[in-house]
Design an enzyme around this catalytic site. Structure first.
Site, PDB file in Angstrom:
ATOM      1  NE  ARG A 243       3.780  17.582   0.502  1.00 38.55           N
ATOM      2  CZ  ARG A 243       4.640  16.839   1.062  1.00 38.55           C
ATOM      3  NH1 ARG A 243       4.917  15.741   0.798  1.00 38.55           N
ATOM      4  NH2 ARG A 243       5.073  17.215   2.308  1.00 38.55           N
ATOM      5  N   GLY A 244      -0.436  16.273  -4.363  1.00 41.29           N
ATOM      6  CA  GLY A 244      -0.360  16.030  -5.539  1.00 41.29           C
ATOM      7  C   GLY A 244      -1.698  15.212  -6.180  1.00 41.29           C
ATOM      8  CG  ASP A 287       8.075   3.201   4.340  1.00 40.46           C
ATOM      9  OD1 ASP A 287       7.581   2.971   3.257  1.00 40.46           O
ATOM     10  OD2 ASP A 287       9.467   3.121   4.654  1.00 40.46           O
ATOM     11  CB  ALA A 313       2.343   5.135  -2.424  1.00 39.94           C
ATOM     12  CE1 TYR A 377       7.193   5.851 -11.690  1.00 37.86           C
ATOM     13  CE2 TYR A 377       7.012   5.925 -13.980  1.00 37.86           C
ATOM     14  CZ  TYR A 377       6.607   6.170 -13.027  1.00 37.86           C
ATOM     15  OH  TYR A 377       5.252   6.785 -12.544  1.00 37.86           O
TER      16      TYR A 377
END
Lengths: 471, 471
Positions: A243-244, A287, A313, A377
């Site tokens: 997505r995105g 994953d 990701a 982050y």
């Protein structure tokens, strides 16, 4: 996902209202569409003393098929263009009818060797900027400061950064300003980069500085490719592709001809399958943070190899550090940074990422400037920059490049959840007065993944509309 | 010159009003005063795996005479501190009475070799940050990424930047956060820099990254000096010294023991004379942009030589490029950049700037990020960065360092003339929520001019309270 203010002030009624109230009116940015010509309009050429890149520019102009006009400072251009069989003329500053007629301004500053020689830079943009149309392009070309023979030359070339970034901040109207440093001997490697910065593909990329390095002696030559399908025959892995932004990256790489292998977590399998089906791609539900993932990914790609790896990701788990749990720290560092390291190393060790390959990591403005509530982050995204800088020299001999993009405010489902006031500040605090689109990040990655981008490695390019925020 | 909002919200009534309205309350920053102890309070020490800089930290702690407490991750600290005869204890996170009791947090990340080893960074600041008092100091210590042996180590060390900058943005209360990369072998050269970042002298310096380089083999050793009068016996030239930031630089250098030679244009002679009389300095009225100025300055300094040169003189002539005249372009480039080059070259060629000397240029956030209406100014200030980067390797063998400071919003007569709304935005858009003072720039220059700063060269340090603005 939707900037309703931008839509409103660009409607007939909204535009009138905004004008009468003195509100900012962000430009609707022109973006690349396969059904519209990528290049067009007049390009004005300027130059400082003894420009060294006009030949490269003539090849570019011939390649994209546009008409050029020479500013008075670029007297060498007309005979050169004529020799290349190009349509060309002279730019007349006095011609008030020229307003908005130019599509791009290119200035060759490569021959400037001293700060006292910088004035033609002012003269050219002073004369031409008001004639540049909406969503126009400005590019300054120079030599990498650190490659200069004298401190005076290094200083003058480094000064171009302050100029270009100021130009980007005052030009408005969707105009971008970027600086391309072409190393001596790299003149033949600049075209893919110059095309990108001239194209509507770079709609949201401004205030950036990119270096084109020469090939080392004996290195393999750039493979042939078709400018319309530069990634044809190439295989590209994209993580977080369901997505995105990840789906947009997959889509743009596929449109450029690549076969895309999309990776996403098993819980996103349905969306991943749907995205990959549309692109005739391959879906791999893994994953990436799992210890066995690198080996599994390597095994899945082993037979046919890959040419392009895009580490998209990533997750956020925002909290101020006093409130941040160890788990929130560890998972963000692991998924956003350590997993990239493990996967690259597995692909590189086994030779699955082929020579001449491309690695692109997704960093962030937060990784450059830091951000409140994002110690985890920002650490991971600063690490992505370190990864790119440290691996580039190691991969050079194999012709593999590694770079990062650093998105600013991009309109996604994630940013749509930010409270309005903060979202508005984030959106408007850049030279485009708006957020970017996922496709802006995707197009920037496609340029870095381009076979013609062999001279670009170890670099971080922001996709932020020249956000005010930085370090 | 005067931030009345800051004064108001720090008055008893204003503080109550600001609290009830939810207004931001910028901290009154603690600044260095000769009549108050420079260091004091408890310092918490943290560390990642195999810290390599604890010995250097023990020397620092002994030198400045503060008491330290070790976080659980820095178990090696207590026996080490004991061996140095230092008072020390253990930091107890559970001790709620510790709130506000710490004056500084230091974390030694030098042994971290992989992104998976970054967690202790989170653990230390997670536990200690709420115990840090107003105007506290946080310093992260690492190894220069580009000096690391492996890409994994480089990546992990580079990641520290994102962490430190985020910490600076969330700490508030006048707390600073800086990152010091100490090269292997440069452990003995870090003290002047660590003292600066711990001291109230660095009140407005946050979010910065500084590298300490080792001496090259056979290079002369650092001269002995007195920490209380480090510039005693040294001669310092300061351009634009009559008023404002220049006068503050002259004053701080004189307070540190230097004999100051102040230069300013003949029309500012009266103010220059007054400033220099106060400091027992020497006034030289020269127009630095005049062609004969370098030779005149060299002649005036020839007999006694100089040890420190501070290029502070600068002008602005703001206009968007379309409206900027050639004269406005040329004068700004010439005074802010070319004059610096000419004067340095004259002093260096004649050996007037002695071996072991210091050159400090004044750049600007505009030179880093560009600014609307400042193509000329930003070009000149980006050039100052190029100057510093290009000259540093050339001057290395003579033990001369060259660095730049890049001020953000500093409260001066110039900024007092900016319209209120723009001035307020500029003032508040940084981690201190206020503008800096000229003395903040001056103290940063004094640190770079310090005999103990031999390991710091070719760098740009922002004095901006960690302004949001950057590139």
């Amino acid at each position: 996902m939707n900037d309703s203010y931008l839509n409103f002030v660009n409607s007939p009624f909204g535009a009138r209202l905004a004008r009468s109230l003195g509100l900012p009116k962000p430009e609707v940015l022109r973006r690349y569409r396969a059904d519209q010509p990528e290049f067009g309009g007049l390009m004005a050429i300027g130059a400082g003393r003894e420009p060294q890149l006009l030949d490269a520019l003539a090849n570019l102009v011939a390649g994209i098929g546009v008409t050029s006009v020479a500013h008075e400072g670029a007297g060498l251009w007309v005979p050169l263009a004529n020799r290349h069989g190009l349509m060309t003329g002279r730019f007349e500053a006095a011609d008030s009818g020229s307003q908005g007629k130019l599509a791009a301004l290119l200035f060759d500053a490569s021959g400037i060797e001293d700060s006292t020689q910088l004035e033609p830079l002012h003269g050219f943009f002073h004369d031409t900027l008001r004639s540049l149309g909406r969503c126009g392009r400005t590019i300054v070309l120079g030599r990498p400061p650190e490659s200069c023979a004298t401190p005076r030359q290094w200083t003058a070339q480094r000064a171009l950064e302050g100029f270009t970034r100021s130009l980007g901040k005052e030009a408005r109207r969707g105009i971008t300003a970027n600086l391309v440093y072409v190393e001596q001997g790299a003149e033949g490697r600049a075209e893919a980069t110059l095309r990108f910065f001239l194209s509507p593909r770079s709609a949201y990329v401004s205030g950036q500085v990119v270096r084109i390095a020469a090939a080392s002696a004996g290195a393999e030559t750039t493979p042939t490719f078709d400018w319309r399908q530069p990634l044809a025959g190439r295989r590209a892995v994209v993580t977080g592709a369901a997505r995105g932004i990840g789906a947009s990256i997959a889509s743009v790489l596929a449109a450029e001809g690549a076969h895309v292998i999309g990776i996403d977590i098993p819980t996103a399998r349905e969306a991943l399958d749907a995205t990959m089906r549309q692109l005739n791609g391959t879906a791999l539900a893994f994953d990436i943070a799992a210890p066995e993932a690198p080996a599994q990914i390597a095994a899945a790609l082993d037979e046919q190899g890959v040419d392009i790896v895009v580490h998209n990701a990533g997750i956020t788990k925002d909290k101020t550090i006093v409130k941040m749990t160890e788990a929130a720290w560890q998972s963000v560092i692991d998924i956003n940074l350590s997993a990239q390291e493990r996967i690259d190393d597995a692909l590189l060790a086994a030779g699955i990422l082929r020579d001449g390959g491309r690695i692109v990591g997704v960093s962030s403005i937060s990784g450059i400037a830091g951000n409140l509530g994002q110690t985890n982050y920002a650490t991971s995204k600063a690490g992505v920059i370190g990864r790119v800088q440290s691996m580039a020299p190691q991969l050079h001999a194999r012709g593999i490049t590694i770079n990062a993009v650093a998105p600013g405010f991009i309109e996604t489902q994630m940013t749509a959840k930010i409270p309005l006031a903060i979202r508005e500040a984030g959106r408007r605090m850049n030279s485009m007065s708006q957020g970017g689109q996922p496709v802006d990040v995707a197009q920037t990655i496609a340029w870095l993944a381009h076979p013609g981008s062999a001279g670009v490695s170890g670099q971080v390019v922001r996709v932020c509309g020249q956000s005010l925020i930085g370090a």
